[in-house]
Design an enzyme around this catalytic site. Structure first.
Site, PDB file in Angstrom:
ATOM      1  N   GLY B 342      -0.913  20.797-112.574  1.00  0.00           N
ATOM      2  CA  GLY B 342      -0.248  20.780-113.880  1.00  0.00           C
ATOM      3  C   GLY B 342       1.227  20.422-113.766  1.00  0.00           C
ATOM      4  O   GLY B 342       1.786  19.740-114.631  1.00  0.00           O
ATOM      5  N   GLU B 365       5.139 -10.602-111.745  1.00  0.00           N
ATOM      6  CA  GLU B 365       5.166 -11.526-110.601  1.00  0.00           C
ATOM      7  C   GLU B 365       3.749 -11.932-110.181  1.00  0.00           C
ATOM      8  O   GLU B 365       3.449 -12.105-109.007  1.00  0.00           O
ATOM      9  CB  GLU B 365       5.923 -10.871-109.438  1.00  0.00           C
ATOM     10  CG  GLU B 365       6.655 -11.825-108.505  1.00  0.00           C
ATOM     11  CD  GLU B 365       7.724 -12.658-109.174  1.00  0.00           C
ATOM     12  OE1 GLU B 365       8.506 -12.113-109.969  1.00  0.00           O
ATOM     13  OE2 GLU B 365       7.758 -13.864-108.913  1.00  0.00           O
TER      14      GLU B 365
HETATM   15  C1  LIG Z   1       8.596  -4.643-117.147  1.00  0.00           C
HETATM   16  C2  LIG Z   1       8.310  -6.113-117.084  1.00  0.00           C
HETATM   17  C3  LIG Z   1       9.280  -6.964-116.567  1.00  0.00           C
HETATM   18  C4  LIG Z   1       9.049  -8.337-116.520  1.00  0.00           C
HETATM   19  N1  LIG Z   1      10.041  -9.162-116.083  1.00  0.00           N
HETATM   20  C5  LIG Z   1       9.882 -10.514-116.233  1.00  0.00           C
HETATM   21  C6  LIG Z   1      10.963 -11.418-115.997  1.00  0.00           C
HETATM   22  O1  LIG Z   1      12.065 -11.013-115.598  1.00  0.00           O
HETATM   23  N2  LIG Z   1      10.787 -12.735-116.197  1.00  0.00           N
HETATM   24  C7  LIG Z   1       9.590 -13.237-116.626  1.00  0.00           C
HETATM   25  O2  LIG Z   1       9.500 -14.436-116.797  1.00  0.00           O
HETATM   26  N3  LIG Z   1       8.546 -12.413-116.848  1.00  0.00           N
HETATM   27  C8  LIG Z   1       8.652 -11.080-116.678  1.00  0.00           C
HETATM   28  N4  LIG Z   1       7.591 -10.227-116.952  1.00  0.00           N
HETATM   29  C9  LIG Z   1       6.336 -10.794-117.401  1.00  0.00           C
HETATM   30  C10 LIG Z   1       5.211 -10.697-116.391  1.00  0.00           C
HETATM   31  O3  LIG Z   1       5.444 -11.572-115.321  1.00  0.00           O
HETATM   32  C11 LIG Z   1       3.899 -10.970-117.120  1.00  0.00           C
HETATM   33  O4  LIG Z   1       3.633  -9.839-117.908  1.00  0.00           O
HETATM   34  C12 LIG Z   1       2.754 -11.255-116.179  1.00  0.00           C
HETATM   35  O5  LIG Z   1       2.919 -12.489-115.579  1.00  0.00           O
HETATM   36  C13 LIG Z   1       1.405 -11.223-116.890  1.00  0.00           C
HETATM   37  O6  LIG Z   1       1.411 -12.021-118.033  1.00  0.00           O
HETATM   38  P1  LIG Z   1       0.895 -11.443-119.439  1.00  0.00           P
HETATM   39  O7  LIG Z   1       1.583 -10.172-119.651  1.00  0.00           O
HETATM   40  O8  LIG Z   1       1.047 -12.488-120.448  1.00  0.00           O
HETATM   41  O9  LIG Z   1      -0.632 -11.140-119.193  1.00  0.00           O
HETATM   42  P2  LIG Z   1      -1.847 -12.142-119.376  1.00  0.00           P
HETATM   43  O10 LIG Z   1      -1.578 -13.380-118.585  1.00  0.00           O
HETATM   44  O11 LIG Z   1      -2.161 -12.292-120.798  1.00  0.00           O
HETATM   45  O12 LIG Z   1      -3.006 -11.354-118.658  1.00  0.00           O
HETATM   46  C14 LIG Z   1      -3.818 -10.375-119.302  1.00  0.00           C
HETATM   47  C15 LIG Z   1      -4.960 -10.008-118.350  1.00  0.00           C
HETATM   48  O13 LIG Z   1      -5.781 -11.179-118.108  1.00  0.00           O
HETATM   49  C16 LIG Z   1      -5.880 -11.403-116.745  1.00  0.00           C
HETATM   50  N5  LIG Z   1      -5.955 -12.845-116.463  1.00  0.00           N
HETATM   51  C17 LIG Z   1      -5.173 -13.832-116.972  1.00  0.00           C
HETATM   52  N6  LIG Z   1      -5.516 -15.004-116.424  1.00  0.00           N
HETATM   53  C18 LIG Z   1      -6.511 -14.776-115.553  1.00  0.00           C
HETATM   54  C19 LIG Z   1      -7.278 -15.580-114.668  1.00  0.00           C
HETATM   55  N7  LIG Z   1      -7.072 -16.890-114.538  1.00  0.00           N
HETATM   56  N8  LIG Z   1      -8.228 -14.972-113.912  1.00  0.00           N
HETATM   57  C20 LIG Z   1      -8.441 -13.645-114.011  1.00  0.00           C
HETATM   58  N9  LIG Z   1      -7.748 -12.847-114.818  1.00  0.00           N
HETATM   59  C21 LIG Z   1      -6.786 -13.396-115.583  1.00  0.00           C
HETATM   60  C22 LIG Z   1      -4.636 -10.814-116.167  1.00  0.00           C
HETATM   61  O14 LIG Z   1      -4.774 -10.558-114.776  1.00  0.00           O
HETATM   62  C23 LIG Z   1      -4.479  -9.566-116.993  1.00  0.00           C
HETATM   63  O15 LIG Z   1      -5.315  -8.569-116.490  1.00  0.00           O
HETATM   64  C24 LIG Z   1       7.799  -8.847-116.959  1.00  0.00           C
HETATM   65  C25 LIG Z   1       6.835  -7.979-117.457  1.00  0.00           C
HETATM   66  C26 LIG Z   1       7.075  -6.618-117.541  1.00  0.00           C
HETATM   67  C27 LIG Z   1       6.026  -5.743-118.143  1.00  0.00           C
END
Ligand SMILES: Cc1cc2nc3c(=O)[nH]c(=O)nc-3n(C[C@H](O)[C@H](O)[C@H](O)COP(=O)(O)OP(=O)(O)OC[C@H]3O[C@@H](n4cnc5c(N)ncnc54)[C@H](O)[C@@H]3O)c2cc1C
Lengths: 262, 386
Positions: B342, B365
C-alpha cells in the site's frame, strides 16, 4: 603563491557493520573524500581562479585506492597531487605525530606559502593534524576557519574562526600559514565533466618512506588501538518531522506525555 | 574482452550520482506534483557540464561518446526521470546541428545550449504523424531568401521553455521518394507566428515540459536550413542509433532506481515478525529486478559502443537495447510498487513516481512495436521501411 591542500580518504560505515578484532570489517567500509577537505580544496581552487595562487597541490597519505579520492581533487581544479604511502605505514596506526612527520617532509620539498587542511577527519576525528603541522614547520596558523580573505600583496590572511559557544573571532594571520578549514567556508563545487577528463592526465606523484627521508622506525606510532566496540544506546531520540504545524503538535503531545502541563 | 569502465567513467558516474542525490532527489516530488520545470537545477547541471556533453569541446561540450552519455543518463534517471529528462533533453536536436549545421549555426546554438543559456528542442511529431514520421504535414516554403513555415507539432519536449527548435518539415512534396523531400530547419522561439501551448496532465516525467507547437507563417532566414534541403528525414535517421541508446539508458536508470528503493524497503518493512526480504517471493523479485537491470545495462553499453565502433550493427542493437531496457524499466517499477504494498500506491514513496515515469520509455523515440519492427527488419534484411 603556492597552496598545498591536505586531503584524506576516510572510511565510512552504514547502520550495520561487523567488528573484527580492533577493526571494522573491510567489506562494511566505504571510502570517500573527507568532508572538511572538500571545503579546503574549494578554497584552494578559488584562490587559483582569483589569480592569487599560481599552483594548487593536493597532498594525501594513503594507499593506492585513495588515488580515486585525490583524483576528485584534481578534477575540481588542483593542479597536481602527491601521495605518500609505504607498506610500513600500512602496518601501523598512524597517530598525529607520525602524520606530521610525513606531511612535514613534503612541505619541506614543496615550500608552499599556504597550507589548507580540514578541521578534522570524519573517521578518526583527532582534529589536530593541521595545527600540529603548523607548529612543526613554524608557520602561523588559524584553526576552524569559516571565512577567508587573502591579501596576497600584504601577505596576510584575514580569517574568521568559529569558537565554542557561538563566538566568532576575526584574526589576521601572516603567510606562510596553515589554515584548518571548517565546513561552510564556501560551497564546494561538483567536479565538472571537463575537469574529470583533464584530471586523468594530471600528475599524482607517489612517494614512499625513503623518498621522504624517513625509515620504518619513524612511523612506529605511539598509539595502538586496544579495543573496538559499539556503545550501547541508553535512550532513544525522536526526530520530529513535518511542517511547523505537525511538528508543534507532536512536540506538544510528547511534552504532555512526559507530564509537562501548561 | 573487458567489461570494466575506465577510471574516468567511474569517476564520472560517482560525481553525477552525487549531483543527482544532492540536487535532484530533494526536489523531485515537488516538480512532479506541480508539473513545473526545474530551471535552477538545469542551470547547476549546465555548470557541471551535464548538458549535451557529446557536443565537441570547441563548442562548449565535453566531446563525450554514447557510453559516457549512457552513464550520465542512467544516474540521473535512477534518481528522477522527470528532472533527468529536463537535463538530458535540454539539448535535443543538437546532433543535427553538430553533424549537418553550418559553422554559424554551430557557433550560435551549441555553446548557448551547453552553457545552459538556451534550451533546444526537436520538433518532429505531429497530431497526425507519430510512428509514421513521413506523414508529417508541416510545410516550409521558400519565399525570397526566407523559409515560411506552417503547421503544428505535437508532444514537443521543451516546447514552452525552449529557445531554439530543429523542426522537421516538408520542403519538396513533389519528390516521389518516400524518404526525401523533408528538411530540418532551425526555428527560434521568438519568431513571429511561433506559439507553444503546454500539455498538462501527463502521467509521468511531469517536470519535463511538453507542448503543442503552432507555426503560423513563421519566417526564418534561408541560412536556418540545417544540412541539405530534402534530406531532413534521412539526416534524422542517422541519429536514431544514438538517441535510442540514450532512451535505453533511461530505462536502465529507472530499473536501477526502482530496484534500489525496493531493496531498501524490503529490508526495513517487517511482517510476520521478520523483514519481508526474508520471504522467498520477495527475494526472487529482487533477484530478477537486479538481473534484468544488469542485462539491460550491458545491452545498452554494447549499443553505445557500436555507435562508434561498429555502425553496421548499431541499428539493430539500439532498437534491442531501447525495447528491452524500457520493458525492464516498466517491469521493475511495477515490482517495486508491489514490494512496497500500500505504501507504494501513494506519492510519499518514490516508486509511485517511477511507476508512472517508466512508461514513457516504451513510447517516445519509437514505440516498442516500432523497435520490434526494426529488429525483425534487420533480421530479415528487407530495406528501411518500418
Ligand atoms: C512525454 C513525451 C515527450 C515527447 N517528446 C517529443 C519530442 O521532443 N519531439 C517529438 O518530435 N516527439 C516527441 N514525442 C512524441 C513521440 O515520439 C510519439 O508519441 C511516438 O513517436 C509515438 O507516436 P504517436 O504518439 O503518434 O503514436 P502512434 O504512432 O499513433 O502509435 C499508436 C500505437 O500504434 C502502434 N503502431 C503504430 N505504427 C505501427 C506499426 N507500423 N506496427 C505496429 N504498431 C504500430 C504504436 O506502437 C502504438 O502502440 C513525445 C511524446 C511524449 C509522450
Amino acid at each position: 603563491m603556492k597552496v598545498l591542500v591536505t586531503v584524506k580518504e576516510v572510511a565510512e560505515v552504514g547502520d550495520d557493520f561487523a567488528i573484527e578484532g580492533t577493526e571494522i570489517a573491510e567489506s562494511d567500509l566505504e571510502y570517500d573524500l573527507n568532508e572538511w577537505d572538500d571545503y579546503a580544496i574549494e578554497a584552494g581552487v578559488r584562490l587559483a581562479e582569483d589569480g592569487i595562487a599560481d599552483e594548487v597541490v593536493a597532498l594525501t597519505i594513503g594507499p593506492e585506492r585513495s588515488e580515486e579520492t585525490i583524483r576528485m581533487a584534481l578534477a575540481k581544479g588542483a593542479d597536481r597531487a602527491v601521495r605518500v604511502w609505504d607498506d610500513a605505514i600500512a602496518d601501523s596506526f598512524l597517530d598525529v605525530d607520525t602524520k606530521v612527520d610525513l606531511l612535514e617532509a613534503v612541505v619541506d620539498e614543496e615550500e608552499p606559502d599556504l597550507v589548507l587542511t580540514g578541521v578534522q577527519a570524519a573517521d578518526d576525528a583527532f582534529g589536530a593534524t593541521g595545527v600540529a603541522l603548523a607548529e612543526r614547520i613554524g608557520f602561523e596558523h588559524a584553526a576552524v576557519v569559516n571565512d577567508l580573505e587573502l591579501d596576497a600583496d600584504a601577505g596576510v590572511a584575514n580569517v574568521r574562526r568559529e569558537l565554542e559557544g557561538g563566538v566568532e573571532e576575526l584574526t589576521e594571520v601572516d603567510v606562510p600559514a596553515v589554515l584548518t578549514v571548517q565546513t561552510g567556508l564556501n560551497e564546494p563545487r561538483y567536479a565538472s565533466l571537463r575537469g574529470i577528463r583533464q584530471a586523468q592526465r594530471k600528475e599524482i606523484a607517489t612517494k614512499d618512506l625513503a623518498d621522504v627521508g624517513l625509515s620504518p622506525d619513524d612511523v612506529e606510532g605511539a598509539l595502538t588501538v586496544t579495543s573496538m566496540y559499539e556503545p550501547e544506546s541508553e535512550s532513544d531520540a525522536e526526530i520530529i518531522e513535518g511542517d511547523a504545524d505537525e511538528a508543534a503538535g507532536r512536540l506538544a503531545e510528547v511534552l504532555r506525555e512526559k507530564g509537562v502541563e501548561a | 574482452m573487458d567489461f570494466d569502465l575506465t577510471d574516468e567513467q567511474k569517476q564520472l558516474r560517482e560525481e553525477v550520482r552525487r549531483f543527482a542525490d544532492n540536487e535532484i532527489r530533494p526536489i523531485a516530488s515537488e516538480h512532479d506534483r506541480e508539473e513545473s520545470y526545474p530551471y535552477e537545477v538545469v542551470e547547476k547541471a549546465a555548470e557541471m557540464g551535464l548538458i549535451a556533453p557529446h557536443v565537441p569541446v570547441e563548442y562548449g561540450g565535453v566531446g563525450y561518446s554514447a557510453i559516457e552519455n549512457a552513464i550520465i543518463i542512467e544516474e540521473l534517471f535512477a534518481v528522477d526521470p522527470g528532472i533527468g529528462l529536463c537535463i538530458s533533453g535540454a539539448g535535443f536536436g543538437a546532433e543535427a546541428i553538430m553533424e549537418f549545421g553550418t559553422e554559424e549555426q554551430k557557433e550560435e546554438v551549441l555553446p548557448a545550449v551547453t552553457s545552459g543559456e538556451s534550451l533546444l528542442g526537436s520538433a518532429i511529431s505531429e497530431p497526425q504523424a507519430g510512428s509514421d514520421v513521413t506523414s508529417i504535414a508541416t510545410r516550409a516554403e521558400k519565399d525570397g531568401d526566407e523559409w515560411v513555415l506552417n503547421g503544428s507539432k505535437m508532444w514537443i519536449t521543451n516546447g514552452t521553455v525552449g529557445d531554439y527548435f530543429v523542426v522537421l518539415c516538408e520542403t519538396d512534396p513533389e519528390i516521389e521518394d518516400r524518404y526525401s523531400g523533408y528538411s530540418q530547419i532551425l526555428v527560434e522561439a521568438d519568431r513571429d507566428g511561433f506559439e507553444a501551448e503546454k500539455i498538462t496532465g501527463k502521467m509521468g516525467v511531469r517536470a519535463s515540459d511538453t507542448a503543442e507547437v503552432y507555426l503560423d507563417d513563421v519566417r526564418v532566414p534561408e541560412e536556418n536550413l540545417v544540412g541539405q534541403r530534402g534530406m531532413g528525414f534521412l539526416q534524422l535517421m542517422q541519429f536514431f542509433d544514438e538517441t535510442r541508446t540514450a532512451i535505453a539508458a533511461q530505462g536502465v536508470g529507472i530499473a536501477k532506481g526502482a530496484t534500489e528503493r525496493a531493496l531498501e524497503y524490503a529490508q526495513e518493512r517487517e511482517q510476520f515478525d521478520r523483514p519481508i526480504s526474508d520471504f522467498q517471493a520477495i527475494k526472487h523479485k529482487l533477484a530478477e529486478m537486479r538481473t534484468n537491470t544488469e542485462a539491460a545495462r550491458w545491452l545498452t553499453y554494447c549499443s553505445a559502443w557500436s555507435v562508434d565502433a561498429d555502425p553496421d550493427r548499431a541499428t539493430a542493437l539500439a532498437s534491442m537495447a531501447k525495447e528491452f531496457a524500457s520493458r525492464i524499466a516498466v517491469e521493475a517499477a511495477d515490482e517495486a510498487v508491489q514490494i512496497h504494498g500500500g505504501a507504494g500506491y501513494v506519492d510519499d514513496h518514490d516508486v509511485e513516481r517511477l511507476y508512472r515515469d517508466a512508461k514513457i520509455t516504451q513510447i517516445y523515440e519509437g514505440t516498442t512495436e516500432i523497435q520490434k519492427n526494426i529488429i525483425a527488419r534487420e533480421l530479415l534484411g528487407d530495406g528501411i521501411g518500418v
